[in-house]
Design a protein around this motif. Structure first.
Motif, short mmCIF file in Angstrom:
data_model
loop_
_atom_site.label_atom_id
_atom_site.label_comp_id
_atom_site.label_asym_id
_atom_site.label_seq_id
_atom_site.Cartn_x
_atom_site.Cartn_y
_atom_site.Cartn_z
N ALA A 152 49.90 49.29 33.18
CA ALA A 152 50.24 47.69 32.88
C ALA A 152 49.77 47.12 34.25
O ALA A 152 49.32 45.90 34.11
N GLU A 153 50.04 47.47 35.62
CA GLU A 153 49.66 46.68 36.62
C GLU A 153 48.37 46.32 36.51
O GLU A 153 47.75 45.65 37.00
N ILE A 154 47.53 47.57 36.40
CA ILE A 154 46.08 47.75 36.58
C ILE A 154 45.57 46.74 35.46
O ILE A 154 44.77 45.77 35.62
N ALA B 149 47.00 43.94 34.08
CA ALA B 149 47.29 42.54 34.85
C ALA B 149 46.21 42.29 35.76
O ALA B 149 45.86 41.01 35.72
N ALA B 150 45.93 43.02 36.75
CA ALA B 150 45.15 43.01 37.54
C ALA B 150 43.38 42.69 37.43
O ALA B 150 42.82 41.98 37.79
N THR B 151 43.47 43.21 36.11
CA THR B 151 41.85 43.36 35.76
C THR B 151 41.84 42.44 34.45
O THR B 151 40.54 41.99 34.13
N GLY B 152 42.75 42.07 33.93
CA GLY B 152 42.52 40.95 32.78
C GLY B 152 42.07 41.95 31.57
O GLY B 152 41.67 41.19 30.63
N ARG B 153 42.25 43.11 31.66
CA ARG B 153 41.84 44.00 30.36
C ARG B 153 43.01 44.62 29.57
O ARG B 153 44.15 44.98 30.40
N PRO B 154 43.08 44.65 28.19
CA PRO B 154 44.17 45.36 27.62
C PRO B 154 44.13 46.81 27.58
O PRO B 154 44.01 47.35 26.60
N LEU B 155 44.54 47.19 28.76
CA LEU B 155 44.49 48.67 28.97
C LEU B 155 45.85 49.45 28.42
O LEU B 155 47.03 48.77 28.53
N ALA B 156 45.79 50.67 28.04
CA ALA B 156 46.94 51.20 27.46
C ALA B 156 47.27 52.46 28.05
O ALA B 156 46.19 53.01 28.44
N VAL C 109 46.18 48.05 43.79
CA VAL C 109 45.61 47.86 42.46
C VAL C 109 44.81 46.66 42.75
O VAL C 109 43.81 46.60 42.07
N ARG C 110 45.23 45.61 43.53
CA ARG C 110 44.65 44.38 43.67
C ARG C 110 43.15 44.73 44.52
O ARG C 110 42.08 44.20 44.01
N GLU C 111 43.21 45.54 45.31
CA GLU C 111 41.80 45.82 45.99
C GLU C 111 40.81 46.68 45.11
O GLU C 111 39.82 46.23 45.17
N ALA C 112 41.69 47.62 44.56
CA ALA C 112 40.77 48.32 43.55
C ALA C 112 40.10 47.43 42.46
O ALA C 112 38.68 47.47 42.06
N ALA C 113 40.78 46.76 42.02
CA ALA C 113 40.36 45.67 40.83
C ALA C 113 39.37 44.81 41.53
O ALA C 113 38.39 44.42 40.92
N ALA C 114 39.75 44.09 42.51
CA ALA C 114 38.70 43.30 43.16
C ALA C 114 37.29 44.01 43.33
O ALA C 114 36.20 43.11 43.61
N ALA C 115 37.47 45.28 43.84
CA ALA C 115 36.17 46.10 43.98
C ALA C 115 35.45 46.51 42.50
O ALA C 115 34.41 47.07 42.63
N GLY C 116 36.06 45.96 41.54
CA GLY C 116 35.51 46.28 40.14
C GLY C 116 35.64 47.75 39.76
O GLY C 116 34.80 48.39 38.75
#
Length: 289
Positions: free
Chosen positions: A207-209, A211-218, A278-285
């Protein structure tokens, strides 16, 4: 240099100036970070991987990697509790000691009963040993097959139920390994337990990932016995898949739903937080479809 002189040098210098560290699995998740942290600390890093001719399962390749080194970081492929791990670690550690490489640090897993014979094999080798028992890596969700699931399918399928885990950043693990090696004898003969700073279920982590990516991950939990099919789909050999499902069956039973203070004890600071990772990894795509 005799063993006595070598040890005296370590004790007076903290082990850093001129220390040569063999890093097994130097291209892997922990080994690559240990290699970078060791180089930053002034150690000479000697990578030991298949790319450099080292093979954990071929003793004929060990001496060339170990000869002339001062210390070694041992990370067993697949898992520290996998079949054959104890025998390989024990034999390699004894060869290392015979070649004058007495300072050995083993990556182990917190709460993993199957890892205990491997730890004992290291202790019995005659080495100046340190065991680093790590919680689940945060980077298991950003690198490898679990990250690919999230990125490509938008779903993580894993046999963890609602168990809480204190995900630890691999960079903290690497920093602890290097600190243990460069602190003279302070951490020799010690077992250090490492975790992150808070407990999360795998569902909360996903869920944190999301939120950081804006994707509906489950996140979808499956029974451990059924997870072997997923491992087979990842290309894991049947014997290894069977061992891993057995390990997950005990490791993810709630025994690790607590924090450990090893990072703070060794580094004098709190562990990195999962949200920052999570923020760092999401920012790196990392999880971008």
């Amino acid at each position: 240099m005799t063993d006595t002189a070598r040890n005296a040098t370590r004790n007076t210098t903290g082990g850093t100036p001129g220390m040569t560290l063999v890093v097994t699995g130097a291209s892997g998740r922990t080994g690559s970070r240990v290699a970078r942290a060791a180089a930053a600390a002034g150690l000479t890093v000697r990578a030991a991987s298949r790319a450099t001719g080292f093979d954990w399962w071929d003793p004929a390749t060990w001496a060339d990697a170990l000869r002339g080194a001062d210390a070694a970081y041992l990370a067993v492929p697949s898992d520290v509790g996998a079949p054959g791990a104890a025998e390989a670690v024990g034999a390699l550690a004894r060869e290392a000691v015979g070649l004058g490489v007495r300072r050995l640090v083993l990556l182990s897993a917190r709460g993993e009963d199957q890892a205990l014979p491997t730890e004992e094999a290291l202790r019995a080798s005659g080495a100046d040993w340190t065991v680093v028992r790590s919680a689940w890596f945060a980077q298991n969700l950003s690198e490898g097959p679990l990250a690919a699931e999230l990125r490509d399918r938008g779903e993580l399928v894993f046999p963890a139920g609602e168990v809480r885990e204190p995900f630890v950043d691999v960079r903290d693990v690497a920093d602890v390994v290097v600190a243990a090696l460069t602190a003279g004898d302070r951490y020799a003969g010690r077992t250090l337990a490492l975790s992150g700073r808070r407990l999360l279920t795998f569902g909360e982590a996903v869920a944190e990932i999301a939120a950081a990516t804006g994707r509906p991950l489950a996140y979808r939990s499956v029974a451990t016995r059924d997870y072997g099919e997923a491992l087979a789909a990842f290309g894991v050999p049947p014997r290894e898949a069977e061992a891993l499902t057995g390990i997950f069956g005990t490791l993810l039973d709630g025994r690790n739903a607590h924090l450990s203070d090893g990072v703070r004890e060794v580094l004098g600071r709190a562990p990195r937080d999962f949200s920052g990772f999570v923020r760092e990894a999401a920012a790196a795509g990392t999880w971008k479809a």
